[in-house]
Design a protein around this motif. Sequence first.
Motif, mmCIF file in Angstrom:
data_model
loop_
_atom_site.group_PDB
_atom_site.id
_atom_site.type_symbol
_atom_site.label_atom_id
_atom_site.label_comp_id
_atom_site.label_asym_id
_atom_site.label_seq_id
_atom_site.Cartn_x
_atom_site.Cartn_y
_atom_site.Cartn_z
ATOM 1 N N GLU A 102 0.829 -1.211 0.000
ATOM 2 C CA GLU A 102 0.000 0.000 0.000
ATOM 3 C C GLU A 102 0.857 1.253 0.000
ATOM 4 O O GLU A 102 0.583 2.212 -0.715
ATOM 5 C CB GLU A 102 -0.935 -0.011 1.208
ATOM 6 N N GLU A 105 2.371 1.767 -3.455
ATOM 7 C CA GLU A 105 1.375 2.264 -4.397
ATOM 8 C C GLU A 105 1.147 3.748 -4.201
ATOM 9 O O GLU A 105 1.042 4.504 -5.180
ATOM 10 C CB GLU A 105 0.069 1.506 -4.221
ATOM 11 N N LYS A 106 1.096 4.196 -2.964
ATOM 12 C CA LYS A 106 0.897 5.629 -2.690
ATOM 13 C C LYS A 106 2.071 6.441 -3.191
ATOM 14 O O LYS A 106 1.894 7.522 -3.746
ATOM 15 C CB LYS A 106 0.720 5.860 -1.175
ATOM 16 N N GLN A 108 4.081 5.615 -5.721
ATOM 17 C CA GLN A 108 4.068 5.602 -7.183
ATOM 18 C C GLN A 108 3.014 6.542 -7.741
ATOM 19 O O GLN A 108 3.192 7.163 -8.778
ATOM 20 C CB GLN A 108 3.827 4.178 -7.686
ATOM 21 N N LYS A 109 1.892 6.706 -7.038
ATOM 22 C CA LYS A 109 0.836 7.599 -7.494
ATOM 23 C C LYS A 109 1.267 9.055 -7.439
ATOM 24 O O LYS A 109 0.861 9.871 -8.240
ATOM 25 C CB LYS A 109 -0.428 7.405 -6.670
#
Length: 110
Positions: A102, A105-106, A108-109
Amino acid sequence: MKQFKRMIKGEILKKVEKEVRMTRIRRFIDTHRLFFFISKLVLISYLLLFTLTYLNTATGAVFTESYTVVSNIHAEAEEEVIVEENEPEEEKDMEEEQRIGEVKEKIQKK
């Protein structure tokens, strides 16, 4: 010159008088040693007595104001989530991997 000699004589006389006085005091102390020892003991005992009585006496503080509180305090049993301390190691590892995923992913966003 005469005044200078008088000044010197006056200073010498003052020094001699001081020495005589000091020898008198020393002689008095030497002859009355027991008196001074007893007086020191008495002084110490009075100071000790005064200190002990001062420390052991009650205070003179008087509380004149008082408040009455009218309220109730109660406790309720809330539902608690009980977490088992003996979880298998695999479940802990899986949870950590999920959290790490998680976070990645944060990042990479952004």
